[in-house]
Design a protein around this motif. Sequence first.
Motif, mmCIF file in Angstrom:
data_model
loop_
_atom_site.group_PDB
_atom_site.id
_atom_site.type_symbol
_atom_site.label_atom_id
_atom_site.label_comp_id
_atom_site.label_asym_id
_atom_site.label_seq_id
_atom_site.Cartn_x
_atom_site.Cartn_y
_atom_site.Cartn_z
ATOM 1 N N VAL A 165 0.850 -1.195 0.000
ATOM 2 C CA VAL A 165 0.000 0.000 0.000
ATOM 3 C C VAL A 165 0.885 1.244 0.000
ATOM 4 O O VAL A 165 2.066 1.183 0.372
ATOM 5 C CB VAL A 165 -0.934 0.017 1.230
ATOM 6 N N GLN A 169 -0.473 5.735 3.538
ATOM 7 C CA GLN A 169 -1.711 5.111 3.999
ATOM 8 C C GLN A 169 -1.479 3.970 4.999
ATOM 9 O O GLN A 169 -2.426 3.302 5.402
ATOM 10 C CB GLN A 169 -2.508 4.581 2.812
ATOM 11 N N LYS A 172 -3.630 3.165 8.178
ATOM 12 C CA LYS A 172 -4.992 2.632 8.066
ATOM 13 C C LYS A 172 -5.043 1.114 8.210
ATOM 14 O O LYS A 172 -6.137 0.541 8.256
ATOM 15 C CB LYS A 172 -5.597 3.008 6.708
ATOM 16 N N TYR A 173 -3.877 0.457 8.265
ATOM 17 C CA TYR A 173 -3.840 -1.002 8.143
ATOM 18 C C TYR A 173 -3.022 -1.653 9.253
ATOM 19 O O TYR A 173 -2.237 -0.994 9.950
ATOM 20 C CB TYR A 173 -3.203 -1.405 6.804
ATOM 21 N N ILE A 175 0.158 -3.710 9.619
ATOM 22 C CA ILE A 175 1.361 -3.776 8.787
ATOM 23 C C ILE A 175 2.291 -4.869 9.332
ATOM 24 O O ILE A 175 2.489 -4.981 10.540
ATOM 25 C CB ILE A 175 2.095 -2.421 8.778
ATOM 26 N N GLU A 196 -0.222 -2.760 14.383
ATOM 27 C CA GLU A 196 -1.551 -2.312 14.012
ATOM 28 C C GLU A 196 -1.570 -0.806 13.804
ATOM 29 O O GLU A 196 -1.286 -0.029 14.714
ATOM 30 C CB GLU A 196 -2.565 -2.706 15.099
ATOM 31 N N LYS A 197 -1.866 -0.383 12.585
ATOM 32 C CA LYS A 197 -2.039 1.022 12.205
ATOM 33 C C LYS A 197 -0.903 1.914 12.698
ATOM 34 O O LYS A 197 -1.120 2.865 13.458
ATOM 35 C CB LYS A 197 -3.387 1.540 12.724
ATOM 36 N N ALA A 208 0.428 -4.498 3.901
ATOM 37 C CA ALA A 208 -0.757 -4.496 4.749
ATOM 38 C C ALA A 208 -1.470 -5.842 4.699
ATOM 39 O O ALA A 208 -1.593 -6.455 3.633
ATOM 40 C CB ALA A 208 -1.712 -3.397 4.304
ATOM 41 N N ILE A 210 -4.634 -8.022 4.426
ATOM 42 C CA ILE A 210 -5.831 -7.624 3.683
ATOM 43 C C ILE A 210 -7.047 -8.535 3.911
ATOM 44 O O ILE A 210 -8.065 -8.362 3.228
ATOM 45 C CB ILE A 210 -5.523 -7.498 2.171
ATOM 46 N N ASP A 260 -11.791 -2.847 -0.943
ATOM 47 C CA ASP A 260 -12.450 -2.880 0.359
ATOM 48 C C ASP A 260 -13.877 -2.380 0.185
ATOM 49 O O ASP A 260 -14.138 -1.177 0.171
ATOM 50 C CB ASP A 260 -11.685 -2.009 1.356
#
Length: 296
Positions: A165, A169, A172-173, A175, A196-197, A208, A210, A260
């Motif tokens: 990603v 960004q 948002k995920y 990782i 986490e994020k 990320a 998914i 998403d």
Amino acid sequence: MIRKAVLPVAGLGTRCLPASKAIPKEMITIVDRPVIQYVVEEAVAAGIRDIILVTHSSKAAIENHFDTHVELEASLEQKGKHELLSSLRSIVPDDVNIISIRQGEPLGLGHAVLCARPIIGDDEPFTVLLPDVLVNNNSRTGADLAGMLEAFDATGSAQLMVEEVPWEQVEKYGIVEPVDKIPSPGQSGPLKGMVEKPGRDQAPSNLAVIGRYALPGSIFALLADTPPGAGGEIQLTDALETLRSHQGVQAYRMVGKTYDCGHPLGYLEAIMAYGRAHPQLGDGFKELLARYHQGE
């Protein structure tokens, strides 16, 4: 080879409101079929034969979609609408089982996965597919999922499917942090951990997680012993971190692209992608897009 898939569909779909107020978010349509059907087709194409829906009392429409509708099929047969009849009968192949089990309380993804324990048992591996994420391999449906399941078979290690990603960004995920170099697309590699994020400066990579997992049956015992985490919910990530410290966990880097559908723009992008590629509607849809583009 993994033959069972868990699809957690009990969530209330608050990210999709108001569209999901009266219908399950998984039944929102992308072109000509609900989101959940694409995910089931992905699983079937990858060799899955038992689809376990972890569901809720408000999600009967999902079970009905995959069930036989005798009256409707009889009506289509009588009217000679054989193409429509064939499309209904092919929603689930004859050798695929749809199995439902209830998640009585919304206690998190980890708890939803744990609800499938009585069906799968502790000795059989399985895959988890989050139903609001579509994985698009163009014409090769299920290719990334099949690749991840093959990586599980080859290594014996749990696999998390990841996608690269944009760095801006990553917050948002969830990782992942690879042990060594980042795996190439279609390959997997061991993980040092998951974050986490994270902020941009703290992110160990831009890979990320998914919403596709290949897991050993031993994850159930870990989930049963996992205390509630963020939001008072049982987090799958917490059990995966325990599993990683004991047995190792790997990241499978996907080749395709995700959408998403729980996010409005992701949903609209999925319609664009799947509409353009549709075998019957694609050309007409491209003309519509061109017409609106010219009218800007």
